[in-house]
Structure formats: structure tokens, C-alpha cells
Design a protein around this motif. Structure first.
Motif, mmCIF file in Angstrom:
data_model
loop_
_atom_site.group_PDB
_atom_site.id
_atom_site.type_symbol
_atom_site.label_atom_id
_atom_site.label_comp_id
_atom_site.label_asym_id
_atom_site.label_seq_id
_atom_site.Cartn_x
_atom_site.Cartn_y
_atom_site.Cartn_z
ATOM 1 N N CYS A 138 32.328 39.570 17.051
ATOM 2 C CA CYS A 138 33.379 40.549 17.392
ATOM 3 C C CYS A 138 32.908 41.530 18.453
ATOM 4 N N ALA A 139 31.641 41.955 18.312
ATOM 5 C CA ALA A 139 31.081 42.897 19.284
ATOM 6 C C ALA A 139 31.016 42.264 20.663
ATOM 7 N N ALA A 140 30.616 40.979 20.704
ATOM 8 C CA ALA A 140 30.534 40.287 21.990
ATOM 9 C C ALA A 140 31.898 40.143 22.630
ATOM 10 N N LEU A 141 32.923 39.777 21.815
ATOM 11 C CA LEU A 141 34.280 39.635 22.337
ATOM 12 C C LEU A 141 34.808 40.954 22.876
ATOM 13 N N ARG A 142 34.494 42.047 22.134
ATOM 14 C CA ARG A 142 34.940 43.355 22.598
ATOM 15 C C ARG A 142 34.357 43.670 23.972
ATOM 16 N N GLY A 143 33.093 43.291 24.160
ATOM 17 C CA GLY A 143 32.433 43.545 25.427
ATOM 18 C C GLY A 143 33.109 42.793 26.573
ATOM 19 N N HIS A 144 33.446 41.507 26.288
ATOM 20 C CA HIS A 144 34.131 40.720 27.324
ATOM 21 C C HIS A 144 35.510 41.278 27.636
ATOM 22 N N LEU A 145 36.220 41.717 26.587
ATOM 23 C CA LEU A 145 37.555 42.274 26.793
ATOM 24 C C LEU A 145 37.508 43.550 27.630
ATOM 25 N N ILE A 146 36.476 44.361 27.372
ATOM 26 C CA ILE A 146 36.328 45.604 28.147
ATOM 27 C C ILE A 146 36.113 45.287 29.619
ATOM 28 N N VAL A 147 35.237 44.286 29.897
ATOM 29 C CA VAL A 147 34.967 43.895 31.274
ATOM 30 C C VAL A 147 36.224 43.326 31.920
ATOM 31 N N LEU A 148 36.955 42.441 31.164
ATOM 32 C CA LEU A 148 38.174 41.847 31.688
ATOM 33 C C LEU A 148 39.222 42.905 32.003
ATOM 34 N N CYS A 149 39.411 43.847 31.098
ATOM 35 C CA CYS A 149 40.386 44.919 31.331
ATOM 36 C C CYS A 149 40.007 45.755 32.543
ATOM 37 N N ALA A 150 38.710 45.983 32.704
ATOM 38 C CA ALA A 150 38.249 46.771 33.842
ATOM 39 C C ALA A 150 38.565 46.053 35.145
ATOM 40 N N VAL A 151 38.329 44.719 35.162
ATOM 41 C CA VAL A 151 38.595 43.937 36.370
ATOM 42 C C VAL A 151 40.087 43.913 36.672
ATOM 43 N N VAL A 152 40.900 43.651 35.644
ATOM 44 C CA VAL A 152 42.350 43.621 35.828
ATOM 45 C C VAL A 152 42.865 44.983 36.271
ATOM 46 N N GLY A 153 42.320 46.027 35.647
ATOM 47 C CA GLY A 153 42.738 47.387 36.006
ATOM 48 C C GLY A 153 42.440 47.701 37.448
ATOM 49 N N CYS A 154 41.248 47.301 37.902
ATOM 50 C CA CYS A 154 40.896 47.542 39.288
ATOM 51 C C CYS A 154 41.823 46.777 40.224
ATOM 52 N N GLY A 155 42.132 45.542 39.831
ATOM 53 C CA GLY A 155 43.035 44.732 40.643
ATOM 54 C C GLY A 155 44.394 45.380 40.746
ATOM 55 N N ALA A 156 44.880 45.918 39.634
ATOM 56 C CA ALA A 156 46.198 46.554 39.636
ATOM 57 C C ALA A 156 46.196 47.812 40.482
ATOM 58 N N TRP A 157 45.038 48.457 40.526
ATOM 59 C CA TRP A 157 44.937 49.688 41.307
ATOM 60 C C TRP A 157 44.837 49.388 42.809
ATOM 61 N N ILE A 158 44.148 48.284 43.166
ATOM 62 C CA ILE A 158 43.923 47.955 44.567
ATOM 63 C C ILE A 158 45.146 47.292 45.197
ATOM 64 N N ALA A 159 45.816 46.436 44.427
ATOM 65 C CA ALA A 159 46.873 45.600 44.988
ATOM 66 C C ALA A 159 47.961 46.345 45.730
ATOM 67 N N PRO A 160 48.479 47.462 45.186
ATOM 68 C CA PRO A 160 49.574 48.123 45.884
ATOM 69 C C PRO A 160 49.238 48.523 47.308
ATOM 70 N N GLY A 161 47.985 48.884 47.577
ATOM 71 C CA GLY A 161 47.588 49.285 48.914
ATOM 72 C C GLY A 161 47.665 48.138 49.899
ATOM 73 N N HIS A 162 47.609 46.896 49.392
ATOM 74 C CA HIS A 162 47.608 45.740 50.268
ATOM 75 C C HIS A 162 48.973 45.072 50.365
ATOM 76 N N ALA A 163 49.806 45.256 49.375
ATOM 77 C CA ALA A 163 51.056 44.497 49.355
ATOM 78 C C ALA A 163 52.235 45.323 48.848
ATOM 79 N N GLN A 164 52.340 46.530 49.328
ATOM 80 C CA GLN A 164 53.491 47.324 48.932
ATOM 81 C C GLN A 164 54.751 46.734 49.556
ATOM 82 N N PRO A 165 55.822 46.613 48.790
ATOM 83 C CA PRO A 165 57.049 46.046 49.354
ATOM 84 C C PRO A 165 57.641 46.973 50.417
ATOM 85 N N PHE A 166 58.192 46.363 51.474
ATOM 86 C CA PHE A 166 58.831 47.148 52.529
ATOM 87 C C PHE A 166 60.303 47.327 52.200
#
Length: 333
Positions: free
Chosen positions: A6-34
Motif C-alpha cells: 500500500c505504501a509503495a502504491l501511494r508513492g506511485h500515485l503521488i508521483v503520477l498525480c504530480a506529473v498529471v498536475g504539472c501537465g494540466a498546469w503547463i498545457a493551457p500556455g501552449h494550447a489555449q483556445p482562440f
């Protein structure tokens, strides 16, 4: 062991959420709808003139189509070239566009030393209107026909005044050709736009104008000024009583005053396509068609409203008019 898994899975989930979160934060700057910001529509002349009128008719409806705000900004001066330089230097993201015409996007390139290229530094978006000019005079002018007006000018050489939107504008060029064709002589009075020039014509401060029909017609219909002829081979549907130059005794003095919309060079194709689609939709609206017709403006057929069609038309007009203007040695005043 279960506790460790369980501890190992939690660690992976934290890393995955961090990566997804960063992606969600970066994406709008590159592809904002006109459009993600308001659009500024630059008008190269003073408020109240013919080009400004067309811009304001379109701006509100374009804003509705794109679900954004369209701000009309008048940047007058130097026959529209100050506005041209402003748009040519603007960030090519679709949020700064300009309305222009035969004068700003053809004649200026032949007459002025510009800090930009009237063709190469812009992306054509859409052709919006085809118009013509009226030869008009103050209400008190001692002439009631084009022939009488020409006779009056010849009887007062160098004394009459013709208002223009600036040196090298369509009104100025038309006046130069009129002089050459009729053997008359008069003075040009430059303004920051056709709107201010018309105010003085109505007030009787100047004598004549070679003016866009969209600017003159309301004053002709109200009786505030006189109309002597329309510079086309056919009469205007919105002013059927005004004769053509052929009918009035000056055959062949044809001048077409067309308008288009441009964006800065390198504006992404998908943004140009979206702007064009909004403009085409607006031009198809019955209320817009009616308003343009009242102003003596003909909306081009859909096939002529594409960016490619505007580019081809501008190129053809440049090839036609540049040699004529340069041969006439028309210079900035």
C-alpha cells in the motif's frame, strides 16, 4: 507485506498525480483556445468615416460569433500607414487585426516609404465589401451636374478645395486622375479621415470630395451635399438618381473602393481560418447585408471572401495601380 504494498502504491500515485498536475498546469500556455483574450480591430482613420462605419457594423457581430470582446481602435494619420505599422509589428496571435482598403493596402505601398510591406507583412483574412466613390460638392456650390461642376472648376482655377483623408489616399488619387482627365486645377485639403473631411464639406468649408459612397450617401439623401456622379459603370441601387460618370459626361473614370480584413504576418493558419469563418457568417446575416446596401457597399460572393481570394485580389490591384500611380508621380503632400 500488505502494508508495504500500500505504501509503495501511494508513492506511485503521488508521483503520477504530480506529473498529471504539472501537465494540466503547463498545457493551457501552449494550447489555449482562440480567442482567449479580447480582439482589437484597428481602423486606420478617424472615427465616423466610411471605414470606421463598416468596422463598427462588423465588430459587434464578430464578437458574438467568437464569444469574445472586439474593441474598435482608431489609429489615424499618414493615410493609414501609422495603423499599418502598428498591426505589422503586433504579436501574430489573432488578437490584433485591421480593416483596410484599396488605399491602405495598395496605394500606400506605391506612394510612401513605409517601415513595412503592404503585402508581405500581413495575413489576408477576408474580403468584406466592394464599393465605389461619389463625386460630391457642398450644397451651395454653383453647379448641379458634373459638366457644370467641371465648368465651374475651370472658371476658378486653383481656387477650389477638395477634401481628402490624407496624401496618397483613394480620394487624393481619384482627384489627381480627375484633374488630369478634365484639365482642371484645385487644391487638396488633407484630413485625418474622410469623416472629418465630410463634416467640413457639409459645413461648406471645402468645395468638393471624391468620397466613398458609404460616407457620402447619408448626406446626399438628407440634402446636405450634392452628388454629381458615381465612379462606376452602373448606378448604385441605394442611390438610383445619381448618374454614372459615363452618363454624366466623364466616361471611364472608374474607381472601386474595396475593403478587407488582415492580421499580422505569421498569424497561425487555424486562427486565420477561425476569424474568416466568423466574418463570413456575419456577412451572411440579412441585417448586415441590408446595412451594407444602404451604404452603397456590395458584399462579395462567398468564394471571394476567402483569405486566398483577398490575397489574389490585392496582388492584382497592386499590379494594376502601382505603375499608374508611379507614372502620375503622386507624392505625399
Amino acid at each position: 507485506m500488505l502494508r508495504g504494498l500500500c505504501a509503495a502504491l501511494r508513492g506511485h500515485l503521488i508521483v503520477l498525480c504530480a506529473v498529471v498536475g504539472c501537465g494540466a498546469w503547463i498545457a493551457p500556455g501552449h494550447a489555449q483556445p482562440f480567442p482567449s483574450r479580447p480582439i482589437t480591430l484597428i481602423v486606420p482613420f478617424a472615427a465616423g468615416g466610411p471605414t470606421d462605419t463598416l468596422a463598427r457594423i462588423l465588430s459587434e457581430r464578430i464578437a458574438a460569433e467568437l464569444r469574445t470582446t472586439v474593441v474598435v481602435e482608431n489609429v489615424a494619420g499618414a493615410s493609414g500607414s501609422i495603423a499599418g505599422a502598428r498591426v505589422a509589428r503586433a504579436t501574430p496571435d489573432g488578437t490584433t487585426i485591421t480593416i483596410g482598403h484599396w488605399g491602405t493596402h495598395v496605394l500606400n505601398g506605391a506612394i510612401f516609404k513605409l517601415p513595412y510591406d503592404v503585402v508581405a507583412d500581413f495575413e489576408p483574412v477576408a474580403m468584406i465589401a466592394m464599393g465605389t466613390q461619389l463625386i460630391v460638392g457642398r450644397k451651395s456650390l454653383e453647379a448641379n451636374s458634373l459638366k457644370e461642376m467641371i465648368a465651374w472648376l475651370k472658371g476658378n482655377p486653383g481656387k477650389a478645395t477638395a477634401g481628402t483623408a490624407g496624401a496618397g489616399t483613394g480620394a487624393h488619387v481619384a482627384g489627381v486622375f480627375f484633374k488630369d482627365k478634365t484639365g482642371t486645377d484645385f487644391q487638396f485639403v488633407p484630413y485625418r479621415g474622410a469623416g472629418p473631411a465630410m463634416i467640413d464639406l457639409v459645413a461648406g468649408q471645402i468645395d468638393i470630395m471624391f468620397d466613398q459612397a458609404s460616407n457620402s450617401l447619408p448626406h446626399v439623401k438628407s440634402g446636405a451635399i450634392k452628388a454629381f456622379a458615381v465612379t462606376s459603370p452602373t448606378r448604385l441601387a441605394s442611390a438610383p438618381d445619381v448618374p454614372t460618370v459615363d452618363e454624366a459626361g466623364l466616361p471611364g473614370l472608374y474607381i472601386s473602393y474595396w475593403h478587407g480584413i488582415w492580421a499580422p504576418k505569421n498569424t497561425p493558419k487555424d486562427i486565420v481560418t477561425k476569424l474568416n469563418a466568423a466574418i463570413v457568417a456575419v456577412l451572411a446575416e440579412p441585417a448586415v447585408k441590408h446595412r451594407f446596401a444602404e451604404l452603397g457597399q456590395e458584399i462579395p460572393l462567398p468564394a471571394q471572401q476567402t483569405p486566398a481570394a483577398l490575397a489574389a485580389f490585392q496582388k492584382a490591384e497592386t499590379e494594376k495601380w502601382w505603375p499608374i500611380v508611379k507614372a502620375a508621380d503622386i507624392k505625399p503632400e
